[in-house]
Write a protein that holds these residues in place. Structure first.
Motif, PDB file in Angstrom:
ATOM      1  N   ASP A 173       0.775  -1.208   0.167  1.00  0.00           N
ATOM      2  CA  ASP A 173      -0.131   0.120   0.015  1.00  0.00           C
ATOM      3  C   ASP A 173       0.832   1.398   0.098  1.00  0.00           C
ATOM      4  OD1 ASP A 173      -2.261  -1.755   0.251  1.00  0.00           O
ATOM      5  OD2 ASP A 173      -2.739  -1.365   2.232  1.00  0.00           O
ATOM      6  N   PHE A 174       1.880   1.133   0.746  1.00  0.00           N
ATOM      7  CA  PHE A 174       2.773   2.373   0.915  1.00  0.00           C
ATOM      8  C   PHE A 174       3.370   2.699  -0.352  1.00  0.00           C
ATOM      9  CE2 PHE A 174       7.533   2.956   1.281  1.00  0.00           C
ATOM     10  CZ  PHE A 174       7.608   4.291   1.274  1.00  0.00           C
ATOM     11  N   LEU A 175       3.991   1.522  -1.041  1.00  0.00           N
ATOM     12  CA  LEU A 175       4.452   1.501  -2.443  1.00  0.00           C
ATOM     13  C   LEU A 175       3.436   2.063  -3.601  1.00  0.00           C
ATOM     14  CD1 LEU A 175       6.826  -1.401  -2.264  1.00  0.00           C
ATOM     15  CD2 LEU A 175       7.674   0.898  -2.177  1.00  0.00           C
ATOM     16  N   ILE A 176       2.403   1.685  -3.284  1.00  0.00           N
ATOM     17  CA  ILE A 176       1.307   2.133  -4.460  1.00  0.00           C
ATOM     18  C   ILE A 176       1.076   3.864  -4.264  1.00  0.00           C
ATOM     19  CG2 ILE A 176      -0.970   1.740  -5.146  1.00  0.00           C
ATOM     20  CD1 ILE A 176      -0.796  -1.141  -4.380  1.00  0.00           C
ATOM     21  N   GLU A 177       0.836   4.124  -3.128  1.00  0.00           N
ATOM     22  CA  GLU A 177       0.670   5.568  -2.703  1.00  0.00           C
ATOM     23  C   GLU A 177       1.618   6.192  -3.299  1.00  0.00           C
ATOM     24  OE1 GLU A 177       0.061   5.648   1.566  1.00  0.00           O
ATOM     25  OE2 GLU A 177      -1.594   4.398   1.499  1.00  0.00           O
ATOM     26  N   ASN A 178       2.925   5.751  -3.170  1.00  0.00           N
ATOM     27  CA  ASN A 178       3.924   6.652  -3.780  1.00  0.00           C
ATOM     28  C   ASN A 178       4.294   6.324  -5.199  1.00  0.00           C
ATOM     29  OD1 ASN A 178       5.441   7.920  -1.153  1.00  0.00           O
ATOM     30  ND2 ASN A 178       4.593   6.152  -0.497  1.00  0.00           N
ATOM     31  N   ILE A 237       8.461  -9.110  -2.824  1.00  0.00           N
ATOM     32  CA  ILE A 237       7.602  -7.515  -3.364  1.00  0.00           C
ATOM     33  C   ILE A 237       8.804  -7.010  -4.402  1.00  0.00           C
ATOM     34  CG2 ILE A 237       7.053  -5.183  -3.202  1.00  0.00           C
ATOM     35  CD1 ILE A 237       6.614  -5.789  -0.017  1.00  0.00           C
ATOM     36  N   VAL A 238       8.259  -6.754  -5.567  1.00  0.00           N
ATOM     37  CA  VAL A 238       8.782  -6.210  -6.756  1.00  0.00           C
ATOM     38  C   VAL A 238       8.339  -5.114  -6.964  1.00  0.00           C
ATOM     39  CG1 VAL A 238       9.535  -6.151  -9.239  1.00  0.00           C
ATOM     40  CG2 VAL A 238      10.138  -8.056  -7.773  1.00  0.00           C
ATOM     41  N   ALA A 239       8.823  -3.879  -7.264  1.00  0.00           N
ATOM     42  CA  ALA A 239       8.112  -2.430  -7.759  1.00  0.00           C
ATOM     43  C   ALA A 239       8.837  -1.673  -8.543  1.00  0.00           C
ATOM     44  CB  ALA A 239       7.921  -1.689  -6.107  1.00  0.00           C
ATOM     45  N   HIS A 240       8.311  -0.888  -9.349  1.00  0.00           N
ATOM     46  CA  HIS A 240       8.816   0.051 -10.294  1.00  0.00           C
ATOM     47  C   HIS A 240       7.867   1.114 -10.390  1.00  0.00           C
ATOM     48  CE1 HIS A 240       6.324  -0.945 -13.728  1.00  0.00           C
ATOM     49  NE2 HIS A 240       6.445  -2.302 -13.225  1.00  0.00           N
TER      50      HIS A 240
END
Ligand SMILES: [Zn+2]
Ligand SMILES: [Zn+2]
Ligand SMILES: [Zn+2]
Length: 328
Positions: free
Chosen positions: A214-219, A241-244
């Motif tokens: 959630d924190f990553l999506i918000e950012n 978790i993998v984020a870009h």
């Protein structure tokens, strides 16, 4: 976390909303062991699970799935008999005469007068409130001194024959069918509890991963969890978790989470993460260590260019992750 096929199964399961609601009842201590509740028509049910998933058959499916994935353990609680004709669990037991099959039998206790050795059914000893030997007319006062219980004796009210062991049959109260033990459908019924290993895993699985997502999506990140990335070697590697960022698909951030119920997380998760990032070459690699990383692990993280996030709780993990990510 160890990345076995079963672990992957479980990570998928932990992401299911119903499973989360159900397992949180174990984690919060509301349930320590889930026992079935008897329903005369349907047999055993799990009302707490039904309230989450909607009906009895979905409840069974969920419990089986969690058991097979190694999240729940079970203990045999009872066996339940179903009618082979209509499926009802509203079944009674009939004890029958082995000679004429009638279930109209009289069950009596056999009594032996120790002194004279006379043996008969209890009714024949009864004189008002007393027990008196019909043979020698002495009163029997003390069990195991004056007299002994010598088992049971049955008499058929239809054919008048006597026997000690009756035949057992079943009667379905719903469709009025009589059926034998051979024809009965017997099902195991279980009580369930959360496996010790799964407690920690479940806690990481969503208590930790969900708020980080959630924190990553918000950012502004696009997030996958768990996620597979193909490395230069052609092998697929799994990360928690993998984020870009949306318009920079090649600039990926990978995050693994490691916990220790003892003092500190050992260096193995750092080594495992290094092997994966060596192949995958992400922009950033984080390891979240709960509650902290061992000294050796800290040195290795620095050497391998892995950003270490140490946290005692979920809140702390997010705060620390935020700080470290904003610095970059
Ligand atoms: Zn029936
Ligand atoms: Zn009989
Ligand atoms: Zn006697």
């Amino acid at each position: 976390m160890l990345k076995t096929d079963k672990t992957l199964d479980r990570l998928e399961i932990y992401r299911d909303r119903n499973t989360q609601v159900f397992l949180s009842k174990f984690l919060s201590g509301e349930i320590s062991e889930l026992e079935p509740v008897y329903d005369p028509k349907l047999g055993y049910r799990y009302p707490i699970v039904e309230a989450i998933v909607g009906d009895a058959s979905s409840a069974e499916t969920l419990l089986n799935r969690l058991y097979e994935a190694g999240i729940l353990e079970r203990r045999l609680y009872d066996k339940i008999i179903y009618c082979q004709k209509c499926g009802s669990a509203n079944i009674s037991v009939h004890y029958c005469c082995p000679y004429c099959k009638s279930f109209d039998i009289q069950k009596s206790a056999l009594i032996e007068h120790v002194k004279c050795g006379y043996m008969d059914v209890e009714e024949n000893f009864k004189k008002g409130n007393k027990l008196v030997c019909p043979k020698c007319h002495e009163e029997l006062r003390k069990l195991d001194t004056d007299y002994r219980r010598a088992g049971t004796w049955c008499t058929c009210k239809d054919c008048s024959k006597s026997f000690d062991i009756p035949n057992v049959t079943h009667f379905c109260r719903a469709c009025h069918t009589n059926f034998t033990f051979e024809e009965a459908v017997i099902k195991d019924v279980y009580a369930y509890s959360l496996k010790e290993e799964a407690k920690e895993e479940a806690a990481i699985g969503w208590v930790l991963i969900a708020p980080i997502r959630d924190f990553l999506i918000e950012n502004g990140f696009e997030v996958e969890s768990p996620a597979f990335l193909k490395g230069k070697s052609g092998a697929n590697h799994m990360f928690d978790i993998v984020a870009h960022v949306e318009d920079a698909k090649h600039k990926i951030t990978v995050i693994d989470i490691a916990t220790s119920t003892e003092n500190a997380v050992p260096e193995q998760p750092i080594i495992a993460l290094f092997a994966k990032i060596f192949d995958v070459s992400p922009e950033n690699a984080y390891l979240i260590a709960i509650p902290k990383m061992s000294e050796n692990g800290k040195k290795m993280a620095e050497l391998y260019n892995i950003t270490l996030v140490e946290a005692k709780s979920q809140k702390e993990a997010i705060r620390a992750l935020k700080e470290k990510m904003l610095k970059k």
